[in-house]
Design a protein around this motif. Structure first.
Motif, PDB file in Angstrom:
ATOM      1  N   ARG A 158       0.828  -1.213   0.000  1.00 36.36           N
ATOM      2  CA  ARG A 158       0.000   0.000   0.000  1.00 36.36           C
ATOM      3  C   ARG A 158       0.860   1.261   0.000  1.00 36.36           C
ATOM      4  O   ARG A 158       0.538   2.221  -0.694  1.00 36.36           O
ATOM      5  CB  ARG A 158      -0.967   0.005   1.181  1.00 36.36           C
ATOM      6  N   SER A 159       1.954   1.266   0.757  1.00 35.38           N
ATOM      7  CA  SER A 159       2.807   2.462   0.768  1.00 35.38           C
ATOM      8  C   SER A 159       3.493   2.656  -0.581  1.00 35.38           C
ATOM      9  O   SER A 159       3.843   3.764  -0.952  1.00 35.38           O
ATOM     10  CB  SER A 159       3.832   2.411   1.905  1.00 35.38           C
ATOM     11  N   GLY A 160       3.634   1.560  -1.343  1.00 32.86           N
ATOM     12  CA  GLY A 160       4.199   1.645  -2.686  1.00 32.86           C
ATOM     13  C   GLY A 160       3.169   2.013  -3.743  1.00 32.86           C
ATOM     14  O   GLY A 160       3.491   2.109  -4.929  1.00 32.86           O
ATOM     15  N   GLY A 161       1.923   2.194  -3.330  1.00 29.37           N
ATOM     16  CA  GLY A 161       0.886   2.644  -4.249  1.00 29.37           C
ATOM     17  C   GLY A 161       0.072   1.555  -4.914  1.00 29.37           C
ATOM     18  O   GLY A 161      -0.762   1.852  -5.768  1.00 29.37           O
ATOM     19  N   LEU A 162       0.266   0.289  -4.528  1.00 35.99           N
ATOM     20  CA  LEU A 162      -0.507  -0.795  -5.137  1.00 35.99           C
ATOM     21  C   LEU A 162      -1.971  -0.680  -4.708  1.00 35.99           C
ATOM     22  O   LEU A 162      -2.277  -0.632  -3.526  1.00 35.99           O
ATOM     23  CB  LEU A 162       0.047  -2.157  -4.729  1.00 35.99           C
ATOM     24  N   GLU A 163      -2.871  -0.649  -5.673  1.00 40.53           N
ATOM     25  CA  GLU A 163      -4.280  -0.419  -5.378  1.00 40.53           C
ATOM     26  C   GLU A 163      -5.175  -1.628  -5.609  1.00 40.53           C
ATOM     27  O   GLU A 163      -6.379  -1.536  -5.449  1.00 40.53           O
ATOM     28  CB  GLU A 163      -4.785   0.767  -6.202  1.00 40.53           C
ATOM     29  N   ILE A 164      -4.603  -2.782  -5.986  1.00 46.05           N
ATOM     30  CA  ILE A 164      -5.458  -3.950  -6.217  1.00 46.05           C
ATOM     31  C   ILE A 164      -6.007  -4.465  -4.884  1.00 46.05           C
ATOM     32  O   ILE A 164      -5.429  -4.198  -3.832  1.00 46.05           O
ATOM     33  CB  ILE A 164      -4.701  -5.075  -6.967  1.00 46.05           C
ATOM     34  N   PRO A 165      -7.117  -5.197  -4.931  1.00 40.99           N
ATOM     35  CA  PRO A 165      -7.702  -5.724  -3.694  1.00 40.99           C
ATOM     36  C   PRO A 165      -6.762  -6.712  -2.984  1.00 40.99           C
ATOM     37  O   PRO A 165      -6.127  -7.537  -3.629  1.00 40.99           O
ATOM     38  CB  PRO A 165      -8.963  -6.447  -4.166  1.00 40.99           C
ATOM     39  N   ILE A 166      -6.715  -6.574  -1.668  1.00 42.03           N
ATOM     40  CA  ILE A 166      -5.923  -7.473  -0.826  1.00 42.03           C
ATOM     41  C   ILE A 166      -6.804  -7.929   0.332  1.00 42.03           C
ATOM     42  O   ILE A 166      -7.358  -7.112   1.063  1.00 42.03           O
ATOM     43  CB  ILE A 166      -4.658  -6.782  -0.278  1.00 42.03           C
ATOM     44  N   LEU A 167      -6.930  -9.253   0.467  1.00 44.51           N
ATOM     45  CA  LEU A 167      -7.656  -9.844   1.586  1.00 44.51           C
ATOM     46  C   LEU A 167      -6.649 -10.483   2.535  1.00 44.51           C
ATOM     47  O   LEU A 167      -5.759 -11.216   2.095  1.00 44.51           O
ATOM     48  CB  LEU A 167      -8.638 -10.912   1.097  1.00 44.51           C
ATOM     49  N   ILE A 168      -6.786 -10.210   3.815  1.00 38.13           N
ATOM     50  CA  ILE A 168      -5.946 -10.821   4.835  1.00 38.13           C
ATOM     51  C   ILE A 168      -6.655 -12.065   5.358  1.00 38.13           C
ATOM     52  O   ILE A 168      -7.836 -12.021   5.707  1.00 38.13           O
ATOM     53  CB  ILE A 168      -5.672  -9.846   6.007  1.00 38.13           C
ATOM     54  N   VAL A 169      -5.935 -13.176   5.384  1.00 39.54           N
ATOM     55  CA  VAL A 169      -6.460 -14.446   5.883  1.00 39.54           C
ATOM     56  C   VAL A 169      -5.754 -14.735   7.199  1.00 39.54           C
ATOM     57  O   VAL A 169      -4.524 -14.664   7.271  1.00 39.54           O
ATOM     58  CB  VAL A 169      -6.180 -15.586   4.874  1.00 39.54           C
ATOM     59  N   SER A 170      -6.533 -15.039   8.239  1.00 37.86           N
ATOM     60  CA  SER A 170      -5.898 -15.259   9.535  1.00 37.86           C
ATOM     61  C   SER A 170      -6.729 -16.132  10.459  1.00 37.86           C
ATOM     62  O   SER A 170      -7.954 -16.085  10.436  1.00 37.86           O
ATOM     63  CB  SER A 170      -5.646 -13.916  10.222  1.00 37.86           C
ATOM     64  N   ALA A 171      -6.022 -16.902  11.270  1.00 35.37           N
ATOM     65  CA  ALA A 171      -6.668 -17.669  12.329  1.00 35.37           C
ATOM     66  C   ALA A 171      -6.835 -16.804  13.572  1.00 35.37           C
ATOM     67  O   ALA A 171      -7.564 -17.156  14.488  1.00 35.37           O
ATOM     68  CB  ALA A 171      -5.836 -18.905  12.668  1.00 35.37           C
ATOM     69  N   HIS A 172      -6.164 -15.654  13.596  1.00 28.78           N
ATOM     70  CA  HIS A 172      -6.237 -14.735  14.735  1.00 28.78           C
ATOM     71  C   HIS A 172      -7.371 -13.754  14.519  1.00 28.78           C
ATOM     72  O   HIS A 172      -7.439 -13.092  13.501  1.00 28.78           O
ATOM     73  CB  HIS A 172      -4.918 -13.966  14.895  1.00 28.78           C
ATOM     74  N   ARG A 173      -8.245 -13.659  15.499  1.00 30.14           N
ATOM     75  CA  ARG A 173      -9.383 -12.764  15.358  1.00 30.14           C
ATOM     76  C   ARG A 173      -9.168 -11.443  16.095  1.00 30.14           C
ATOM     77  O   ARG A 173      -9.894 -10.493  15.882  1.00 30.14           O
ATOM     78  CB  ARG A 173     -10.649 -13.445  15.864  1.00 30.14           C
TER      79      ARG A 173
ATOM     80  N   LEU B 123     -11.056  -9.085   5.779  1.00 30.86           N
ATOM     81  CA  LEU B 123     -10.415 -10.127   6.569  1.00 30.86           C
ATOM     82  C   LEU B 123     -11.176 -11.431   6.359  1.00 30.86           C
ATOM     83  O   LEU B 123     -12.403 -11.446   6.399  1.00 30.86           O
ATOM     84  CB  LEU B 123     -10.425  -9.760   8.049  1.00 30.86           C
ATOM     85  N   VAL B 124     -10.429 -12.511   6.142  1.00 30.06           N
ATOM     86  CA  VAL B 124     -11.025 -13.833   5.947  1.00 30.06           C
ATOM     87  C   VAL B 124     -10.531 -14.723   7.085  1.00 30.06           C
ATOM     88  O   VAL B 124      -9.335 -14.983   7.181  1.00 30.06           O
ATOM     89  CB  VAL B 124     -10.612 -14.436   4.587  1.00 30.06           C
ATOM     90  N   PRO B 125     -11.435 -15.171   7.968  1.00 30.82           N
ATOM     91  CA  PRO B 125     -10.990 -16.008   9.084  1.00 30.82           C
ATOM     92  C   PRO B 125     -10.705 -17.439   8.652  1.00 30.82           C
ATOM     93  O   PRO B 125     -11.306 -17.950   7.709  1.00 30.82           O
ATOM     94  CB  PRO B 125     -12.172 -15.961  10.052  1.00 30.82           C
ATOM     95  N   LYS B 126      -9.741 -18.061   9.346  1.00 30.71           N
ATOM     96  CA  LYS B 126      -9.489 -19.494   9.198  1.00 30.71           C
ATOM     97  C   LYS B 126     -10.252 -20.182  10.313  1.00 30.71           C
ATOM     98  O   LYS B 126     -10.286 -19.661  11.418  1.00 30.71           O
ATOM     99  CB  LYS B 126      -7.990 -19.807   9.321  1.00 30.71           C
ATOM    100  N   PRO B 127     -10.811 -21.338  10.091  1.00 30.60           N
ATOM    101  CA  PRO B 127     -10.859 -22.067   8.829  1.00 30.60           C
ATOM    102  C   PRO B 127     -11.670 -21.299   7.792  1.00 30.60           C
ATOM    103  O   PRO B 127     -12.648 -20.625   8.118  1.00 30.60           O
ATOM    104  CB  PRO B 127     -11.505 -23.402   9.175  1.00 30.60           C
ATOM    105  N   ILE B 128     -11.268 -21.417   6.543  1.00 29.51           N
ATOM    106  CA  ILE B 128     -11.846 -20.633   5.462  1.00 29.51           C
ATOM    107  C   ILE B 128     -13.193 -21.202   5.026  1.00 29.51           C
ATOM    108  O   ILE B 128     -13.310 -22.396   4.766  1.00 29.51           O
ATOM    109  CB  ILE B 128     -10.871 -20.588   4.265  1.00 29.51           C
ATOM    110  N   ASP B 129     -14.177 -20.325   4.957  1.00 30.68           N
ATOM    111  CA  ASP B 129     -15.479 -20.664   4.386  1.00 30.68           C
ATOM    112  C   ASP B 129     -15.355 -20.335   2.894  1.00 30.68           C
ATOM    113  O   ASP B 129     -15.338 -19.167   2.503  1.00 30.68           O
ATOM    114  CB  ASP B 129     -16.566 -19.816   5.049  1.00 30.68           C
ATOM    115  N   PHE B 130     -15.229 -21.369   2.050  1.00 33.15           N
ATOM    116  CA  PHE B 130     -14.943 -21.140   0.634  1.00 33.15           C
ATOM    117  C   PHE B 130     -16.056 -20.400  -0.094  1.00 33.15           C
ATOM    118  O   PHE B 130     -15.777 -19.606  -0.986  1.00 33.15           O
ATOM    119  CB  PHE B 130     -14.590 -22.449  -0.077  1.00 33.15           C
ATOM    120  N   ASP B 131     -17.305 -20.630   0.278  1.00 29.67           N
ATOM    121  CA  ASP B 131     -18.390 -19.896  -0.367  1.00 29.67           C
ATOM    122  C   ASP B 131     -18.252 -18.398  -0.085  1.00 29.67           C
ATOM    123  O   ASP B 131     -18.406 -17.567  -0.980  1.00 29.67           O
ATOM    124  CB  ASP B 131     -19.755 -20.412   0.093  1.00 29.67           C
ATOM    125  N   ASP B 132     -17.943 -18.060   1.159  1.00 25.95           N
ATOM    126  CA  ASP B 132     -17.725 -16.666   1.532  1.00 25.95           C
ATOM    127  C   ASP B 132     -16.519 -16.095   0.788  1.00 25.95           C
ATOM    128  O   ASP B 132     -16.582 -15.008   0.227  1.00 25.95           O
ATOM    129  CB  ASP B 132     -17.528 -16.547   3.051  1.00 25.95           C
TER     130      ASP B 132
END
Length: 120
Positions: free
Chosen positions: A70-85, A101-110
């Motif tokens: 982001r600090s380099g100016g990249l504007e494409i979508p980024i999703l963070i995946v984490s087991a930590h809530r 944010l996408v929680p683990k375990p991943i709900d693939f439909d979501d």
């Protein structure tokens, strides 16, 4: 074809995500840590359309990679995946520019719905 870069330090999770996303018609590349993501993005002028970043990885975390992208100016979508809530464990990822944010375990439909929403 939508290109997705998936970063996770677990080979099992990478394989699972790659297989499922490719079954849905996405072109998938993978990275084992945040530094590999930064290298892949800088090496490819026609880089990914979306990045899935595991929050906690060795060498360079997904949160650190997000911050640099982001600090380099990249504007494409980024999703963070984490087991930590906990918000502090994620380093306020949304404040740093994550598109969700996408929680683990991943709900693939979501996950598939969110990817379609962000890249549609």
């Amino acid at each position: 074809m939508t290109k997705v870069l998936v970063a996770d330090d677990s080979e099992t999770i990478l394989l699972l995500l790659r297989t499922r996303l490719e079954m849905e018609g996405y072109e998938v590349t993978t990275a084992a840590d945040g530094q590999e993501v930064l290298d892949a993005v800088s090496a490819s002028p026609n880089g990914p359309d979306l990045i899935l970043l595991d929050a906690m990885m060795p060498r360079k975390s997904g949160i650190d990679a997000l911050r640099e992208l982001r600090s380099g100016g990249l504007e494409i979508p980024i999703l963070i995946v984490s087991a930590h809530r906990e918000e502090e464990a994620l380093g306020n990822a949304e404040d740093l520019g994550a598109d969700g944010l996408v929680p683990k375990p991943i709900d693939f439909d979501d996950l598939l719905g969110r990817i379609a929403e962000l890249t549609g």
